[in-house]
Design a protein around this motif. Sequence first.
Motif, PDB file in Angstrom:
ATOM      1  N   ILE A  95     -61.547 -30.251  14.228  1.00 52.99           N
ATOM      2  CA  ILE A  95     -60.827 -30.688  13.022  1.00 52.99           C
ATOM      3  C   ILE A  95     -61.237 -32.130  12.730  1.00 52.99           C
ATOM      4  O   ILE A  95     -61.015 -33.024  13.544  1.00 52.99           O
ATOM      5  CB  ILE A  95     -59.306 -30.590  13.221  1.00 52.99           C
ATOM      6  N   THR A  96     -61.867 -32.337  11.575  1.00 54.67           N
ATOM      7  CA  THR A  96     -62.319 -33.685  11.211  1.00 54.67           C
ATOM      8  C   THR A  96     -61.415 -34.355  10.189  1.00 54.67           C
ATOM      9  O   THR A  96     -61.482 -35.566  10.016  1.00 54.67           O
ATOM     10  CB  THR A  96     -63.764 -33.637  10.667  1.00 54.67           C
ATOM     11  N   ASP A  97     -60.588 -33.558   9.510  1.00 57.56           N
ATOM     12  CA  ASP A  97     -59.650 -34.130   8.539  1.00 57.56           C
ATOM     13  C   ASP A  97     -58.441 -33.202   8.449  1.00 57.56           C
ATOM     14  O   ASP A  97     -58.590 -31.981   8.510  1.00 57.56           O
ATOM     15  CB  ASP A  97     -60.311 -34.278   7.167  1.00 57.56           C
ATOM     16  N   ALA A  98     -57.275 -33.794   8.327  1.00 55.55           N
ATOM     17  CA  ALA A  98     -56.044 -33.009   8.227  1.00 55.55           C
ATOM     18  C   ALA A  98     -55.157 -33.614   7.158  1.00 55.55           C
ATOM     19  O   ALA A  98     -54.909 -34.823   7.156  1.00 55.55           O
ATOM     20  CB  ALA A  98     -55.308 -32.991   9.562  1.00 55.55           C
ATOM     21  N   THR A  99     -54.696 -32.764   6.244  1.00 57.65           N
ATOM     22  CA  THR A  99     -53.747 -33.180   5.226  1.00 57.65           C
ATOM     23  C   THR A  99     -52.590 -32.192   5.255  1.00 57.65           C
ATOM     24  O   THR A  99     -52.802 -30.983   5.207  1.00 57.65           O
ATOM     25  CB  THR A  99     -54.383 -33.178   3.827  1.00 57.65           C
ATOM     26  N   VAL A 100     -51.394 -32.728   5.359  1.00 53.49           N
ATOM     27  CA  VAL A 100     -50.202 -31.887   5.394  1.00 53.49           C
ATOM     28  C   VAL A 100     -49.208 -32.434   4.386  1.00 53.49           C
ATOM     29  O   VAL A 100     -48.976 -33.640   4.318  1.00 53.49           O
ATOM     30  CB  VAL A 100     -49.564 -31.858   6.805  1.00 53.49           C
ATOM     31  N   THR A 101     -48.633 -31.545   3.601  1.00 51.51           N
ATOM     32  CA  THR A 101     -47.546 -31.915   2.698  1.00 51.51           C
ATOM     33  C   THR A 101     -46.402 -30.940   2.936  1.00 51.51           C
ATOM     34  O   THR A 101     -46.601 -29.861   3.478  1.00 51.51           O
ATOM     35  CB  THR A 101     -47.973 -31.871   1.214  1.00 51.51           C
ATOM     36  N   GLY A 102     -45.229 -31.350   2.534  1.00 54.15           N
ATOM     37  CA  GLY A 102     -44.070 -30.491   2.733  1.00 54.15           C
ATOM     38  C   GLY A 102     -43.218 -30.390   1.491  1.00 54.15           C
ATOM     39  O   GLY A 102     -43.229 -31.284   0.642  1.00 54.15           O
ATOM     40  N   ASP A 103     -42.513 -29.290   1.400  1.00 52.30           N
ATOM     41  CA  ASP A 103     -41.507 -29.084   0.360  1.00 52.30           C
ATOM     42  C   ASP A 103     -40.217 -28.750   1.094  1.00 52.30           C
ATOM     43  O   ASP A 103     -40.155 -27.763   1.823  1.00 52.30           O
ATOM     44  CB  ASP A 103     -41.869 -27.898  -0.538  1.00 52.30           C
ATOM     45  N   ALA A 104     -39.220 -29.591   0.894  1.00 51.53           N
ATOM     46  CA  ALA A 104     -37.952 -29.383   1.591  1.00 51.53           C
ATOM     47  C   ALA A 104     -36.813 -29.307   0.587  1.00 51.53           C
ATOM     48  O   ALA A 104     -36.802 -30.014  -0.415  1.00 51.53           O
ATOM     49  CB  ALA A 104     -37.692 -30.513   2.571  1.00 51.53           C
ATOM     50  N   LEU A 105     -35.849 -28.466   0.906  1.00 53.82           N
ATOM     51  CA  LEU A 105     -34.691 -28.313   0.046  1.00 53.82           C
ATOM     52  C   LEU A 105     -33.657 -29.411   0.301  1.00 53.82           C
ATOM     53  O   LEU A 105     -33.126 -30.007  -0.627  1.00 53.82           O
ATOM     54  CB  LEU A 105     -34.052 -26.934   0.272  1.00 53.82           C
ATOM     55  N   LEU A 106     -33.385 -29.698   1.564  1.00 56.38           N
ATOM     56  CA  LEU A 106     -32.330 -30.642   1.931  1.00 56.38           C
ATOM     57  C   LEU A 106     -32.900 -31.990   2.371  1.00 56.38           C
ATOM     58  O   LEU A 106     -34.009 -32.048   2.912  1.00 56.38           O
ATOM     59  CB  LEU A 106     -31.483 -30.056   3.064  1.00 56.38           C
ATOM     60  N   PRO A 107     -32.151 -33.079   2.172  1.00 53.73           N
ATOM     61  CA  PRO A 107     -32.628 -34.412   2.563  1.00 53.73           C
ATOM     62  C   PRO A 107     -32.981 -34.513   4.046  1.00 53.73           C
ATOM     63  O   PRO A 107     -33.961 -35.154   4.406  1.00 53.73           O
ATOM     64  CB  PRO A 107     -31.461 -35.336   2.213  1.00 53.73           C
ATOM     65  N   GLN A 108     -32.219 -33.863   4.920  1.00 52.60           N
ATOM     66  CA  GLN A 108     -32.523 -33.936   6.348  1.00 52.60           C
ATOM     67  C   GLN A 108     -33.874 -33.279   6.638  1.00 52.60           C
ATOM     68  O   GLN A 108     -34.684 -33.806   7.388  1.00 52.60           O
ATOM     69  CB  GLN A 108     -31.425 -33.278   7.175  1.00 52.60           C
TER      70      GLN A 108
END
Length: 191
Positions: A120-133
Amino acid sequence: MTATPNPQTRSASPDAAPSRAGRLAAIAVVGTALVGSGLAACSQTAVPADDEYAGRASRATASSSGDPAYWASDADESGDHSGDGISGPYANGTYSASERYGPVKEDAVHVTLTVADGVITDATVTGDALLPQSARFQSDFVAAIRGVVEGRVIDDAHIDVVAGASKTSATFNKALDAIRRQASEAATPKG
């Protein structure tokens, strides 16, 4: 002339209000009795949960970047993922996968990895969350994951817990497996 009560004098009448010390002593006795009965109820053997939210035993190890926020299980360190049906070789390229999680699949993690020669030479992660926690856990995870997986062989990139985000970490592993499958299929000759 009226008599002024002396604050130093205590009334011995049965109608007198209890002193502060007496009230505190009574509260202490009642509290001790309640705690004692509560502890007696706790003397039963606890049974750990055995569902998708149950944790598993882990031990802390530093990641390749030296970040103690990464927790690896013994299975992760072995690199043996033979039971998952995915194997190399892996085609070089950039691959993406998204996975949902939560009781009603309300949260998601989107993972993009660039793989070169199985690393793995590059990693991009994003998230979608419903609650603030959940958003806080995802944010902490996103900030830490790049340093944990970049430079690792894709077969050895499974994680246990990063930045305290256990559910996000488990979901990352599912996305990683989907990416491993994509890269393995891309390396398999069609015919």
